[in-house]
Design an enzyme around this catalytic site. Sequence first.
Site, short mmCIF file in Angstrom:
data_model
loop_
_atom_site.label_atom_id
_atom_site.label_comp_id
_atom_site.label_asym_id
_atom_site.label_seq_id
_atom_site.Cartn_x
_atom_site.Cartn_y
_atom_site.Cartn_z
N ASP A 286 -0.48 0.96 0.97
CA ASP A 286 -1.06 1.42 -0.28
C ASP A 286 -0.06 1.14 -1.40
OD1 ASP A 286 -2.74 2.90 -2.06
OD2 ASP A 286 -1.45 4.64 -1.77
N ASP B 162 -0.23 2.86 -5.15
CA ASP B 162 0.06 4.01 -6.01
C ASP B 162 0.65 5.17 -5.21
OD1 ASP B 162 -1.33 3.38 -8.81
OD2 ASP B 162 -2.59 2.59 -7.21
#
Length: 298
Positions: free
Chosen positions: A88, A90
Amino acid sequence: MSLVATLVANPARPVIDADLVARALAVLPAGTRVNELSAGTAVDLVFDGDPSHAADHDTELRAAIGDAPVDLLVQKREGRRKRLLIADMDSTMIGQECIDELADAVGKKEIVAAITERAMRGELEFESALRERATMLAGLEAGVVDTVLAERITLTPGAAALLATMKAHGAYCALVSGGFTAFTGHIAATLGFDEHRANTLGIADGRLTGKVGEPILGRAAKRERLAELLAEHGLDAAEAIAVGDGANDLAMIELAGLGVAYHAKPSVAAVADARVDHGDLTALLYFQGYGAHEISGG
C-alpha cells in the site's frame, strides 16, 4: 522443523539487549540459538518446534517481553525470504494520506480526514467514501498535486531500504493504492517499484473535476492484482509479502504468505500474520531474516 522468533525494535530506539533476549529464551525450548541480525534492533531466536504451536510461542513471548517497544513474529524458518512485495502507499510507504493533504488546499482536511479514517477502519465502504471525498476537491488547480508532493509528502522510514534490499535479491515489487496515480507514479519511481496501480483523478481545463476514474481500485482489486502477479511470475502465495495499514488492504494481506499490518487499524492488525507497531519498514526485512550487513541503504 525449525521455527524462528524474530524480535525487532525501531532502529531509532534499539532496545533489544541481553536481558530482553534472556527473558525470551526463558520461554522457548532448550537449545534455542540466538542470531543477532542488527545490534540492539533485531534478533532471530531459532528453535525446533511444531508450526501448529507458533501461536502459543507468540503468546508466551509477548508475555515475556512485556511492554518493551518490540515487534515479534514467530514463523517457520524455511521459506522466509519472499520473491514478491506488494505494498500500500498512503500511511505505509509514505507518512501521509494524499487525499487529506489535497483537501487541505480547499480548507476541508478535517472533514476528509475523518472520512478517510472511517474508511480505513472498515466502517465505510471504500469506493463510495472515495467518491465522496473526491467531490470536495472539485475546482482545485491540477498543479496542487506537485505542490503536495514537494511540500507535504514524506517517505516512511525504512521504505527505501526495504525496496533496495528486496530488489537486490531479485524480488518483484508492486505498489497498489486506493489513492491516485498522480502520487503513486512519483513514489514508485522514487523508491524503485517495478509497477504501480491506483485510481485516476478527473482533470479538465487544468482543474480537478471531483470525479474518480471507474472502476475504483479498492480491496478486491488489490487482492486481484496480487493473484495476477503470482500467476505471472509463477509464484506461490507463500512467496509473497504484503503490507498495508487499512481495511482495503485486508484481502491482499490475507492472500500473501506473509501479510503485515504496518502501524495499522485494529481490524487489520487482528488478521495479519505480523504486526509492526513499533519499528519502521526495515522490520519487514528482519522478519525475512536479512541481517544488517545485507540491507541496502536505498
